[in-house]
Design a protein around this motif. Sequence first.
Motif, PDB file in Angstrom:
ATOM      1  N   LEU A  20       0.961  -1.229  -0.024  1.00  0.00           N
ATOM      2  CA  LEU A  20      -0.198   0.031  -0.040  1.00  0.00           C
ATOM      3  C   LEU A  20       0.972   1.446   0.171  1.00  0.00           C
ATOM      4  CD1 LEU A  20      -2.723  -0.942   2.801  1.00  0.00           C
ATOM      5  CD2 LEU A  20      -2.811  -1.334   0.108  1.00  0.00           C
ATOM      6  N   LEU A  21       2.031   1.335   0.423  1.00  0.00           N
ATOM      7  CA  LEU A  21       2.783   2.470   0.553  1.00  0.00           C
ATOM      8  C   LEU A  21       3.448   2.820  -0.940  1.00  0.00           C
ATOM      9  CD1 LEU A  21       5.109   1.260   3.619  1.00  0.00           C
ATOM     10  CD2 LEU A  21       3.039   2.763   3.621  1.00  0.00           C
ATOM     11  N   PRO A  22       3.369   4.196  -0.935  1.00  0.00           N
ATOM     12  CA  PRO A  22       3.981   4.667  -2.151  1.00  0.00           C
ATOM     13  C   PRO A  22       5.313   4.547  -2.580  1.00  0.00           C
ATOM     14  CG  PRO A  22       2.671   6.364  -1.000  1.00  0.00           C
ATOM     15  CD  PRO A  22       2.838   5.414  -0.210  1.00  0.00           C
ATOM     16  N   GLY A  23       5.755   4.371  -3.579  1.00  0.00           N
ATOM     17  CA  GLY A  23       7.432   4.432  -3.969  1.00  0.00           C
ATOM     18  C   GLY A  23       8.212   5.319  -3.193  1.00  0.00           C
ATOM     19  N   ALA A  24       7.968   6.554  -3.068  1.00  0.00           N
ATOM     20  CA  ALA A  24       8.851   7.507  -2.442  1.00  0.00           C
ATOM     21  C   ALA A  24       8.711   7.271  -0.825  1.00  0.00           C
ATOM     22  CB  ALA A  24       8.271   8.974  -2.607  1.00  0.00           C
ATOM     23  N   MET A  25       7.822   6.996  -0.326  1.00  0.00           N
ATOM     24  CA  MET A  25       7.711   6.459   0.912  1.00  0.00           C
ATOM     25  C   MET A  25       8.537   5.083   1.446  1.00  0.00           C
ATOM     26  SD  MET A  25       4.300   6.137   3.557  1.00  0.00           S
ATOM     27  CE  MET A  25       3.577   7.844   2.941  1.00  0.00           C
ATOM     28  N   LEU A  26       8.441   3.939   0.497  1.00  0.00           N
ATOM     29  CA  LEU A  26       9.117   3.014   0.431  1.00  0.00           C
ATOM     30  C   LEU A  26      10.545   3.025   0.408  1.00  0.00           C
ATOM     31  CD1 LEU A  26       7.268   0.464  -1.356  1.00  0.00           C
ATOM     32  CD2 LEU A  26       7.623   0.372   1.116  1.00  0.00           C
ATOM     33  N   ASP A  27      11.207   4.134  -0.258  1.00  0.00           N
ATOM     34  CA  ASP A  27      12.418   4.394  -0.326  1.00  0.00           C
ATOM     35  C   ASP A  27      12.869   5.183   0.721  1.00  0.00           C
ATOM     36  OD1 ASP A  27      12.251   3.415  -2.932  1.00  0.00           O
ATOM     37  OD2 ASP A  27      12.235   5.409  -4.143  1.00  0.00           O
ATOM     38  N   ALA A  28      12.096   6.006   1.649  1.00  0.00           N
ATOM     39  CA  ALA A  28      12.400   6.518   2.743  1.00  0.00           C
ATOM     40  C   ALA A  28      12.750   5.697   3.807  1.00  0.00           C
ATOM     41  CB  ALA A  28      11.400   7.827   2.992  1.00  0.00           C
ATOM     42  N   LEU A  29      11.947   4.614   3.770  1.00  0.00           N
ATOM     43  CA  LEU A  29      11.557   3.647   4.854  1.00  0.00           C
ATOM     44  C   LEU A  29      12.814   2.546   4.778  1.00  0.00           C
ATOM     45  CD1 LEU A  29       7.961   3.398   5.444  1.00  0.00           C
ATOM     46  CD2 LEU A  29       9.315   4.387   7.165  1.00  0.00           C
ATOM     47  N   ALA A  30      13.169   2.403   3.735  1.00  0.00           N
ATOM     48  CA  ALA A  30      14.035   1.192   2.957  1.00  0.00           C
ATOM     49  C   ALA A  30      15.424   1.060   4.273  1.00  0.00           C
ATOM     50  CB  ALA A  30      14.652   1.349   1.773  1.00  0.00           C
ATOM     51  N   PRO A  31      16.052   2.081   4.638  1.00  0.00           N
ATOM     52  CA  PRO A  31      17.096   2.087   5.589  1.00  0.00           C
ATOM     53  C   PRO A  31      16.487   1.610   6.843  1.00  0.00           C
ATOM     54  CG  PRO A  31      17.526   4.023   4.364  1.00  0.00           C
ATOM     55  CD  PRO A  31      16.030   3.420   4.200  1.00  0.00           C
ATOM     56  N   HIS A  32      15.410   2.101   7.502  1.00  0.00           N
ATOM     57  CA  HIS A  32      14.953   1.511   8.524  1.00  0.00           C
ATOM     58  C   HIS A  32      14.257   0.148   8.661  1.00  0.00           C
ATOM     59  CE1 HIS A  32      14.687   5.790   9.763  1.00  0.00           C
ATOM     60  NE2 HIS A  32      14.189   5.883   8.713  1.00  0.00           N
ATOM     61  N   PHE A  33      13.944  -0.337   7.419  1.00  0.00           N
ATOM     62  CA  PHE A  33      13.615  -1.839   7.278  1.00  0.00           C
ATOM     63  C   PHE A  33      14.843  -2.705   7.496  1.00  0.00           C
ATOM     64  CE2 PHE A  33       9.549  -0.578   4.423  1.00  0.00           C
ATOM     65  CZ  PHE A  33       8.930  -0.301   5.638  1.00  0.00           C
ATOM     66  N   GLU A  34      15.865  -2.214   6.754  1.00  0.00           N
ATOM     67  CA  GLU A  34      17.046  -3.003   6.794  1.00  0.00           C
ATOM     68  C   GLU A  34      17.811  -3.200   8.105  1.00  0.00           C
ATOM     69  OE1 GLU A  34      19.635  -1.072   3.857  1.00  0.00           O
ATOM     70  OE2 GLU A  34      18.328  -1.512   2.126  1.00  0.00           O
ATOM     71  N   SER A  35      17.510  -1.683   9.090  1.00  0.00           N
ATOM     72  CA  SER A  35      18.114  -1.829  10.098  1.00  0.00           C
ATOM     73  C   SER A  35      17.221  -2.558  11.015  1.00  0.00           C
ATOM     74  CB  SER A  35      17.901  -0.242  10.946  1.00  0.00           C
ATOM     75  OG  SER A  35      18.862   0.248  10.080  1.00  0.00           O
ATOM     76  N   ALA A  36      15.876  -2.850  11.067  1.00  0.00           N
ATOM     77  CA  ALA A  36      15.106  -3.603  11.749  1.00  0.00           C
ATOM     78  C   ALA A  36      15.514  -5.138  11.452  1.00  0.00           C
ATOM     79  CB  ALA A  36      13.637  -3.495  11.608  1.00  0.00           C
ATOM     80  N   GLU A  37      15.637  -5.445  10.103  1.00  0.00           N
ATOM     81  CA  GLU A  37      16.078  -6.754   9.956  1.00  0.00           C
ATOM     82  C   GLU A  37      17.344  -7.271  10.457  1.00  0.00           C
ATOM     83  OE1 GLU A  37      15.361 -10.414   7.558  1.00  0.00           O
ATOM     84  OE2 GLU A  37      14.287  -8.614   8.074  1.00  0.00           O
ATOM     85  N   ARG A  38      18.529  -6.393  10.530  1.00  0.00           N
ATOM     86  CA  ARG A  38      19.660  -6.728  11.126  1.00  0.00           C
ATOM     87  C   ARG A  38      19.631  -6.902  12.517  1.00  0.00           C
ATOM     88  NH1 ARG A  38      21.751  -2.551   7.637  1.00  0.00           N
ATOM     89  NH2 ARG A  38      21.678  -0.956   9.246  1.00  0.00           N
ATOM     90  N   LEU A  39      18.835  -6.093  13.173  1.00  0.00           N
ATOM     91  CA  LEU A  39      18.510  -6.245  14.598  1.00  0.00           C
ATOM     92  C   LEU A  39      17.832  -7.574  14.982  1.00  0.00           C
ATOM     93  CD1 LEU A  39      18.569  -5.212  17.381  1.00  0.00           C
ATOM     94  CD2 LEU A  39      16.455  -4.035  17.051  1.00  0.00           C
ATOM     95  N   LEU A  40      16.719  -7.885  14.115  1.00  0.00           N
ATOM     96  CA  LEU A  40      15.920  -8.829  14.369  1.00  0.00           C
ATOM     97  C   LEU A  40      16.790 -10.385  14.145  1.00  0.00           C
ATOM     98  CD1 LEU A  40      12.372  -8.039  12.834  1.00  0.00           C
ATOM     99  CD2 LEU A  40      13.186  -8.313  15.256  1.00  0.00           C
ATOM    100  N   LYS A  41      17.723 -10.448  13.291  1.00  0.00           N
ATOM    101  CA  LYS A  41      18.672 -11.389  12.922  1.00  0.00           C
ATOM    102  C   LYS A  41      19.725 -11.495  13.708  1.00  0.00           C
ATOM    103  CE  LYS A  41      17.493 -12.053   8.154  1.00  0.00           C
ATOM    104  NZ  LYS A  41      17.956 -12.080   6.734  1.00  0.00           N
ATOM    105  N   SER A  42      20.089 -10.449  14.428  1.00  0.00           N
ATOM    106  CA  SER A  42      21.086 -10.543  15.531  1.00  0.00           C
ATOM    107  C   SER A  42      21.280 -11.291  16.573  1.00  0.00           C
ATOM    108  CB  SER A  42      21.453  -9.224  15.907  1.00  0.00           C
ATOM    109  OG  SER A  42      20.637  -8.950  16.987  1.00  0.00           O
ATOM    110  N   GLU A  43      22.349 -12.104  16.938  1.00  0.00           N
ATOM    111  CA  GLU A  43      22.468 -12.777  18.076  1.00  0.00           C
ATOM    112  C   GLU A  43      21.676 -12.057  19.276  1.00  0.00           C
ATOM    113  OE1 GLU A  43      26.400 -14.690  18.166  1.00  0.00           O
ATOM    114  OE2 GLU A  43      26.006 -15.421  16.242  1.00  0.00           O
ATOM    115  N   GLY A  44      21.506 -13.156  20.303  1.00  0.00           N
ATOM    116  CA  GLY A  44      21.203 -12.638  21.642  1.00  0.00           C
ATOM    117  C   GLY A  44      19.942 -13.032  22.016  1.00  0.00           C
TER     118      GLY A  44
END
Length: 263
Positions: A20-44
Amino acid sequence: ALDPAEAVALKLVETYLKPLLPGAMLDALAPHFESAERLLKSEGGLGPARWTRRIRVLPKGIQLLPPKVDGAAQRAVYDALLRETQLELVYRPRGSKSDKHYRINPLGLVVRDSVIYLVASLAESGELRQFVLHRTVSARALDEAATAPRGFDLDKYIEEGGFGWPTGKKIHLVAKFSRGAAKTLMETPLSSDQTMRELDNEQFQITATVLETMELRWWLMSLGPEVEVISPKPLRKFIAETASAVLSQYKMSVARKNRGNSL
């Protein structure tokens, strides 16, 4: 930096709202999605990180595969909605063998199960229409400002049956439900004025003010012998005639099969 709860929230946004998200909004959120993915895959062994494996959103009824939507057309539609400009559509209506061209004022998006609907008004006449994105061949956002019909409200449009295929106005539904079917309506009423009266150990009479729509008819028919509509009479007649037609169809099918076996 994100904490685990924020990472889970972003992951859910990416999973369920990305279409549902517009392309420009997805582009802006992409770094946050990547950060969330890294954190969720991190050990601990982060507890919240496991939430994404334990949360699912399921539609009611049979789950159909989502239709394919043209990415460029989708981006143009979202762009026009964001900038509140008119839109040119090349659209293939259901059952048509040729494309049609429309100039429209986009008014909002509505998602039902896996289908995305664009609610819009025709630029020439102001008539309200619905366009599904997967039937949109191409789209182009224009520079001319979009105009909404006077008093248009998306929530009111939905509430008044815009997506229920209305067949009339509100009706006072009276029906007998089996105990099993009535239990569902005890927890999730048909309307705010619903009343329920136990007739015997196996049946309940339920009354409610509802909008008469094709969806209401389909839902009542899907319950089969678990419900009997008492009033209004036109609705009772429609369901009785439909049930009779279905029974006749199956009887004819059995008769044809028996004739075939006897040959």
